[in-house]
Design a protein around this motif. Structure first.
Motif, PDB file in Angstrom:
ATOM      1  N   SER A  20      34.512  14.689  44.596  1.00 47.85           N
ATOM      2  CA  SER A  20      34.294  15.546  45.754  1.00 47.85           C
ATOM      3  C   SER A  20      33.080  15.030  46.516  1.00 47.85           C
ATOM      4  O   SER A  20      32.141  14.534  45.931  1.00 47.85           O
ATOM      5  CB  SER A  20      34.088  17.004  45.335  1.00 47.85           C
ATOM      6  N   ALA A  21      33.157  15.123  47.805  1.00 49.51           N
ATOM      7  CA  ALA A  21      32.063  14.659  48.645  1.00 49.51           C
ATOM      8  C   ALA A  21      31.350  15.875  49.209  1.00 49.51           C
ATOM      9  O   ALA A  21      31.948  16.663  49.935  1.00 49.51           O
ATOM     10  CB  ALA A  21      32.607  13.790  49.765  1.00 49.51           C
ATOM     11  N   GLU A  22      30.116  16.015  48.854  1.00 49.83           N
ATOM     12  CA  GLU A  22      29.337  17.132  49.360  1.00 49.83           C
ATOM     13  C   GLU A  22      29.186  16.997  50.871  1.00 49.83           C
ATOM     14  O   GLU A  22      28.934  15.906  51.393  1.00 49.83           O
ATOM     15  CB  GLU A  22      27.961  17.132  48.698  1.00 49.83           C
ATOM     16  N   VAL A  23      29.365  18.078  51.571  1.00 47.99           N
ATOM     17  CA  VAL A  23      29.208  18.102  53.015  1.00 47.99           C
ATOM     18  C   VAL A  23      27.826  18.666  53.300  1.00 47.99           C
ATOM     19  O   VAL A  23      27.583  19.854  53.136  1.00 47.99           O
ATOM     20  CB  VAL A  23      30.307  18.963  53.685  1.00 47.99           C
ATOM     21  N   ASP A  24      26.923  17.786  53.700  1.00 42.64           N
ATOM     22  CA  ASP A  24      25.538  18.179  53.959  1.00 42.64           C
ATOM     23  C   ASP A  24      25.373  18.472  55.442  1.00 42.64           C
ATOM     24  O   ASP A  24      25.192  17.564  56.254  1.00 42.64           O
ATOM     25  CB  ASP A  24      24.582  17.079  53.508  1.00 42.64           C
ATOM     26  N   LEU A  25      25.470  19.738  55.797  1.00 43.67           N
ATOM     27  CA  LEU A  25      25.362  20.136  57.192  1.00 43.67           C
ATOM     28  C   LEU A  25      23.936  20.021  57.716  1.00 43.67           C
ATOM     29  O   LEU A  25      23.706  20.054  58.926  1.00 43.67           O
ATOM     30  CB  LEU A  25      25.906  21.554  57.384  1.00 43.67           C
ATOM     31  N   ASN A  26      22.989  19.857  56.819  1.00 44.53           N
ATOM     32  CA  ASN A  26      21.600  19.633  57.241  1.00 44.53           C
ATOM     33  C   ASN A  26      21.473  18.329  58.030  1.00 44.53           C
ATOM     34  O   ASN A  26      20.617  18.210  58.903  1.00 44.53           O
ATOM     35  CB  ASN A  26      20.669  19.638  56.030  1.00 44.53           C
ATOM     36  N   LYS A  27      22.342  17.371  57.728  1.00 46.49           N
ATOM     37  CA  LYS A  27      22.342  16.106  58.481  1.00 46.49           C
ATOM     38  C   LYS A  27      22.746  16.359  59.933  1.00 46.49           C
ATOM     39  O   LYS A  27      22.193  15.747  60.846  1.00 46.49           O
ATOM     40  CB  LYS A  27      23.283  15.093  57.829  1.00 46.49           C
ATOM     41  N   VAL A  85      29.668  22.543  50.361  1.00 48.31           N
ATOM     42  CA  VAL A  85      28.908  22.529  51.606  1.00 48.31           C
ATOM     43  C   VAL A  85      27.484  22.974  51.316  1.00 48.31           C
ATOM     44  O   VAL A  85      27.271  23.946  50.578  1.00 48.31           O
ATOM     45  CB  VAL A  85      29.542  23.498  52.633  1.00 48.31           C
ATOM     46  N   VAL A  86      26.511  22.284  51.911  1.00 49.87           N
ATOM     47  CA  VAL A  86      25.118  22.728  51.840  1.00 49.87           C
ATOM     48  C   VAL A  86      24.568  22.839  53.252  1.00 49.87           C
ATOM     49  O   VAL A  86      24.874  22.016  54.120  1.00 49.87           O
ATOM     50  CB  VAL A  86      24.226  21.790  50.979  1.00 49.87           C
ATOM     51  N   PHE A  87      23.793  23.880  53.478  1.00 49.32           N
ATOM     52  CA  PHE A  87      23.155  24.095  54.778  1.00 49.32           C
ATOM     53  C   PHE A  87      21.945  24.980  54.555  1.00 49.32           C
ATOM     54  O   PHE A  87      22.079  26.133  54.131  1.00 49.32           O
ATOM     55  CB  PHE A  87      24.118  24.763  55.756  1.00 49.32           C
ATOM     56  N   LYS A  88      20.765  24.434  54.794  1.00 49.17           N
ATOM     57  CA  LYS A  88      19.514  25.150  54.541  1.00 49.17           C
ATOM     58  C   LYS A  88      19.527  25.703  53.112  1.00 49.17           C
ATOM     59  O   LYS A  88      19.658  24.943  52.172  1.00 49.17           O
ATOM     60  CB  LYS A  88      19.280  26.226  55.590  1.00 49.17           C
ATOM     61  N   ASP A  89      19.473  27.047  52.970  1.00 48.15           N
ATOM     62  CA  ASP A  89      19.452  27.650  51.633  1.00 48.15           C
ATOM     63  C   ASP A  89      20.845  28.005  51.109  1.00 48.15           C
ATOM     64  O   ASP A  89      20.967  28.631  50.068  1.00 48.15           O
ATOM     65  CB  ASP A  89      18.553  28.888  51.620  1.00 48.15           C
ATOM     66  N   PHE A  90      21.897  27.595  51.819  1.00 47.35           N
ATOM     67  CA  PHE A  90      23.271  27.902  51.421  1.00 47.35           C
ATOM     68  C   PHE A  90      23.885  26.740  50.655  1.00 47.35           C
ATOM     69  O   PHE A  90      23.694  25.576  50.997  1.00 47.35           O
ATOM     70  CB  PHE A  90      24.140  28.184  52.653  1.00 47.35           C
ATOM     71  N   ALA A  91      24.662  27.082  49.636  1.00 45.10           N
ATOM     72  CA  ALA A  91      25.502  26.106  48.933  1.00 45.10           C
ATOM     73  C   ALA A  91      26.765  26.843  48.518  1.00 45.10           C
ATOM     74  O   ALA A  91      26.701  27.920  47.926  1.00 45.10           O
ATOM     75  CB  ALA A  91      24.785  25.536  47.718  1.00 45.10           C
ATOM     76  N   GLY A  92      27.918  26.279  48.856  1.00 45.14           N
ATOM     77  CA  GLY A  92      29.180  26.918  48.516  1.00 45.14           C
ATOM     78  C   GLY A  92      30.348  26.182  49.131  1.00 45.14           C
ATOM     79  O   GLY A  92      30.235  25.021  49.507  1.00 45.14           O
ATOM     80  N   THR A  93      31.455  26.885  49.287  1.00 41.83           N
ATOM     81  CA  THR A  93      32.675  26.299  49.838  1.00 41.83           C
ATOM     82  C   THR A  93      32.671  26.412  51.360  1.00 41.83           C
ATOM     83  O   THR A  93      31.843  27.120  51.943  1.00 41.83           O
ATOM     84  CB  THR A  93      33.911  27.036  49.299  1.00 41.83           C
ATOM     85  N   HIS A  94      33.637  25.754  51.982  1.00 42.19           N
ATOM     86  CA  HIS A  94      33.791  25.860  53.440  1.00 42.19           C
ATOM     87  C   HIS A  94      34.041  27.319  53.837  1.00 42.19           C
ATOM     88  O   HIS A  94      33.458  27.802  54.806  1.00 42.19           O
ATOM     89  CB  HIS A  94      34.967  24.997  53.912  1.00 42.19           C
ATOM     90  N   SER A  98      31.705  29.808  56.169  1.00 33.61           N
ATOM     91  CA  SER A  98      32.169  30.561  57.333  1.00 33.61           C
ATOM     92  C   SER A  98      31.648  31.993  57.287  1.00 33.61           C
ATOM     93  O   SER A  98      31.126  32.503  58.283  1.00 33.61           O
ATOM     94  CB  SER A  98      33.703  30.558  57.390  1.00 33.61           C
ATOM     95  N   SER A  99      31.770  32.632  56.146  1.00 31.89           N
ATOM     96  CA  SER A  99      31.259  34.003  55.996  1.00 31.89           C
ATOM     97  C   SER A  99      29.751  34.044  56.163  1.00 31.89           C
ATOM     98  O   SER A  99      29.213  34.952  56.796  1.00 31.89           O
ATOM     99  CB  SER A  99      31.635  34.563  54.623  1.00 31.89           C
ATOM    100  N   TYR A 100      29.086  33.058  55.598  1.00 30.13           N
ATOM    101  CA  TYR A 100      27.619  32.990  55.630  1.00 30.13           C
ATOM    102  C   TYR A 100      27.076  33.007  57.058  1.00 30.13           C
ATOM    103  O   TYR A 100      26.057  33.641  57.329  1.00 30.13           O
ATOM    104  CB  TYR A 100      27.161  31.727  54.884  1.00 30.13           C
ATOM    105  N   ILE A 101      27.760  32.307  57.977  1.00 27.49           N
ATOM    106  CA  ILE A 101      27.233  32.281  59.347  1.00 27.49           C
ATOM    107  C   ILE A 101      27.966  33.241  60.285  1.00 27.49           C
ATOM    108  O   ILE A 101      27.781  33.198  61.490  1.00 27.49           O
ATOM    109  CB  ILE A 101      27.178  30.854  59.939  1.00 27.49           C
ATOM    110  N   GLY A 102      28.802  34.101  59.726  1.00 25.07           N
ATOM    111  CA  GLY A 102      29.393  35.176  60.513  1.00 25.07           C
ATOM    112  C   GLY A 102      30.715  34.873  61.179  1.00 25.07           C
ATOM    113  O   GLY A 102      31.091  35.552  62.124  1.00 25.07           O
TER     114      GLY A 102
END
Length: 160
Positions: A20-27, A85-94, A98-102
């Motif tokens: 699996s390839a981690e999707v680093d949205l911080n990039k 998926v990782v984004f700031k303090d979030f780590a989870g699925t796609h 989606s839920s995390y950012i509303g």
């Protein structure tokens, strides 16, 4: 027997994480900062005719593409993807992201500034004109001066 079962389970976990390839949205956030652009997340689900219609119509429209390419870092969030998926303090699925950012229904387009602050959520299907209005509302920074409805009225007035 138990040892074989545990070994097989561990091998499966290792295989899953290795493939699996981690999707680093911080990039994407870093790219947005460097290029002084907004981020546009498009959230969609499998089998959704409205999601598919937006992809086929809106994201092939030359006016929309021009504004998106100039002003946004576009990120496709397909909820069936299983890569983490990782984004700031979030780590989870796609889907969890989606839920995390509303993005509470699909399709959904979520706009962020270059610092990762959510500026606007367009929940549900948007035709080309509505989607263009959402995109230009953000790209012109009109969200700082007026609500979306006032912006749309201004657009309609300028068309006449």
């Amino acid at each position: 027997m138990f040892k074989k079962l545990v070994t097989s389970f561990l091998m499966l976990i290792l295989f899953t994480f290795a493939n699996s390839a981690e999707v680093d949205l911080n990039k994407h956030l870093e790219t947005a900062k460097n290029q002084n652009k907004f981020i546009m997340f498009f959230h969609h689900i499998p089998g959704c005719p409205y999601c598919q219609r937006m992809i086929e119509e809106n994201f092939k429209d030359p006016n929309i593409l021009k504004v998106v390419n100039k002003n946004f870092i576009y990120v496709d969030i397909y909820t069936a993807d299983t890569d983490p998926v990782v984004f700031k303090d979030f780590a989870g699925t796609h889907k969890e992201f989606s839920s995390y950012i509303g993005a509470v229904a699909y399709p959904a387009t979520v706009f962020m500034d270059k610092n990762g602050k959510v500026l606007h959520r367009a929940i549900g299907y948007r035709n080309i004109d509505e989607h263009f209005a959402d995109i230009t509302y953000i790209s012109t920074e009109s969200y700082k001066k007026m609500d979306l409805e006032s912006y749309k009225e201004k657009l309609d007035f300028e068309k006449d």
